[in-house]
Structure formats: C-alpha cells, structure tokens
Scaffold this motif. Structure first.
Motif, short mmCIF file in Angstrom:
data_model
loop_
_atom_site.label_atom_id
_atom_site.label_comp_id
_atom_site.label_asym_id
_atom_site.label_seq_id
_atom_site.Cartn_x
_atom_site.Cartn_y
_atom_site.Cartn_z
N ARG A 12 0.84 -1.19 0.00
CA ARG A 12 0.00 0.00 0.00
C ARG A 12 0.88 1.25 0.00
N LEU A 13 0.32 2.32 -0.51
CA LEU A 13 1.02 3.60 -0.50
C LEU A 13 1.01 4.17 0.93
N ASN A 40 7.79 -4.14 -7.60
CA ASN A 40 6.68 -3.26 -7.98
C ASN A 40 7.09 -1.80 -8.05
N LYS A 41 8.33 -1.55 -8.44
CA LYS A 41 8.84 -0.18 -8.50
C LYS A 41 8.05 0.70 -9.47
N VAL A 42 7.64 0.13 -10.58
CA VAL A 42 6.88 0.92 -11.57
C VAL A 42 5.56 1.38 -10.97
N TRP A 43 4.86 0.48 -10.30
CA TRP A 43 3.58 0.84 -9.65
C TRP A 43 3.81 1.91 -8.60
N ILE A 44 4.86 1.73 -7.79
CA ILE A 44 5.15 2.71 -6.73
C ILE A 44 5.45 4.07 -7.33
N ASN A 104 4.46 5.30 -10.18
CA ASN A 104 3.22 5.88 -10.73
C ASN A 104 2.32 6.43 -9.63
N GLN A 105 2.23 5.71 -8.52
CA GLN A 105 1.37 6.16 -7.43
C GLN A 105 1.94 7.41 -6.75
N LYS A 143 1.30 10.65 -8.56
CA LYS A 143 -0.08 11.17 -8.49
C LYS A 143 -0.33 11.99 -7.23
#
Length: 229
Positions: free
Chosen positions: A28-29, A56-60, A62-63, A66
């Motif tokens: 989770r963020l 999951n670096k790409v997801w992190i 991107n989040q 935002k």
C-alpha cells in the motif's frame, strides 16, 4: 521495521507491518512519508516483503507521481470538517485553544503550536462522533466495545482487535458523516465476524450504510486526506 528501496536515485521508505490475519503480502502507499507499507502475513520475512516492493517499483513510481504536495496548515488554510470546508483562523492572543464558529475554525497561541493544537482538537471531534455510534451499533449486535481509540494511522481507516478494542483514523472527521459512519459500521461488524465473509458484509449492511459508495469515496479521496497535517 523500516527499510528503503532505490527509485530513480531516490530512497523510498518501505515500512513493514506484521499481520497474522493477512493471507498474502499487501503493498500500500504511505502518503504521509512518500513511501509504501508492506503487510507481512505470518511466516513471511521482511526480506521477502522488501523484494516484493522492489518488484513493484513501476507501480510505486506511478502512485507517488499522483500525490499532491503535503498540506501544512496555517492561517487562511481551508480544511474539511465533517465534509464541509472550513477556513482556519489564527488568533494568537485570544483566550482558549480551538473552537468553531460557522465555517471558521479558530486556533489560539503561538504559530509553532498551531498545527498540534488543531490536530488535537480534530481528534477530540472525531472521538465525539465515533463513540456514540460505535456503542449503539455494538448494542444492536448484542456486543460490547471494550475501548475506542483515535490515532494517526497510515494504512487503515479503522481496526478491531479480537479483544473488542476499536481504533480509528482521526482524519475521518474531515470526511462526510456517512463515510465515518460506514467505517464505524465496518469495524463494529468485526465484533461478530473477524473476517470479510458474506455474513460480515450482511452485518455491515444492517446498519443502513452504503458500503460500496463509501469504499469508493475513501479510495478516491483517502490519499488526499492522509496528506493533510
């Protein structure tokens, strides 16, 4: 346990949390620290959690991209109280501590204590709203709440322990009342069902809350609330 992962030359904080009830690794963020929280099920080591975060670096990235800038509050800032915008007014020489008049919240004392005094007041407001609802809902189930606490949590809006203690994120006082009521209903329902089974959700629905709408609201606006204070 806190660790870091490298992301575009920057160290991203990774906070590890053990949860014996979790069935899998959860990422989770953590909007308060511009990082992430990894929930570790029983038997999973922090090292495995860190590897999962690294995968999951790409997801992190991107989040984190935002996220809006963190909101430090001061004189003239606008903050929601029970879903309604209120303007903060600093009154350094006034008597008292914090009070609300109309759509304004007044904070006294030196500026260095402004945010702490405001947050303490908001926590009291949250507890005052949560306590009667939680006790009434528990009584409806024939259950009893042992203790209610209001905290500065990161990954959860509320929690219920097996001992019957309930904990809530104080920032719920900034959300509309129906959202706070849903979170209270959710946690009180765990007094009967310590899971998220169909029976659990039927219990939540018995409190006349819109679970789907409330969860969508929290997903959409929750990160912004966490960035305040």
């Amino acid at each position: 346990m806190n660790s870091f992962i490298e992301l575009d030359g920057q160290k991203i904080p990774v906070q590890m949390r053990q949860n014996a009830q979790a069935r899998r690794l959860i990422l989770r963020l953590n909007p308060k620290e511009d990082g992430v929280v990894v929930t570790l099920p029983k038997g999973i080591s922090p090292e495995e959690g860190l590897k999962m975060a690294a995968r999951n670096k790409v997801w992190i990235a991107n989040q984190l991209a935002k996220l809006t800038p963190s909101s430090r509050l001061g004189d003239g800032s606008v903050i929601a109280l029970r879903g309604v915008d209120h303007t903060l007014r600093h009154r350094p020489n006034a008597r008292g501590t914090v009070w609300c008049e109309g759509y304004e919240i007044f904070i006294t004392g030196e500026m260095e204590f402004f945010q702490r005094r405001l947050v303490d007041w908001l926590k009291k407001q949250a507890k005052a709203d949560i306590q009667p609802q939680a006790h009434a809902m528990a009584a409806q189930l024939g259950k009893q709440v042992k203790r209610i606490s209001v905290r500065d949590t990161v990954s959860r809006w509320g929690s219920c322990s097996s001992a019957g203690n309930l904990s809530f994120n104080w920032r719920l006082i900034m959300a509309p009342p129906e959202i706070l009521r849903y979170v209270v209903a959710h946690e009180v329902s765990h007094l009967r069902h310590m899971d998220h089974s169909a029976a659990f959700w039927a219990t939540v629905d018995s409190f006349d809350v819109d679970a789907k709408k409330s969860r969508h609201w929290l997903k959409k606006h929750g990160t912004a609330l966490q960035r305040i204070c």
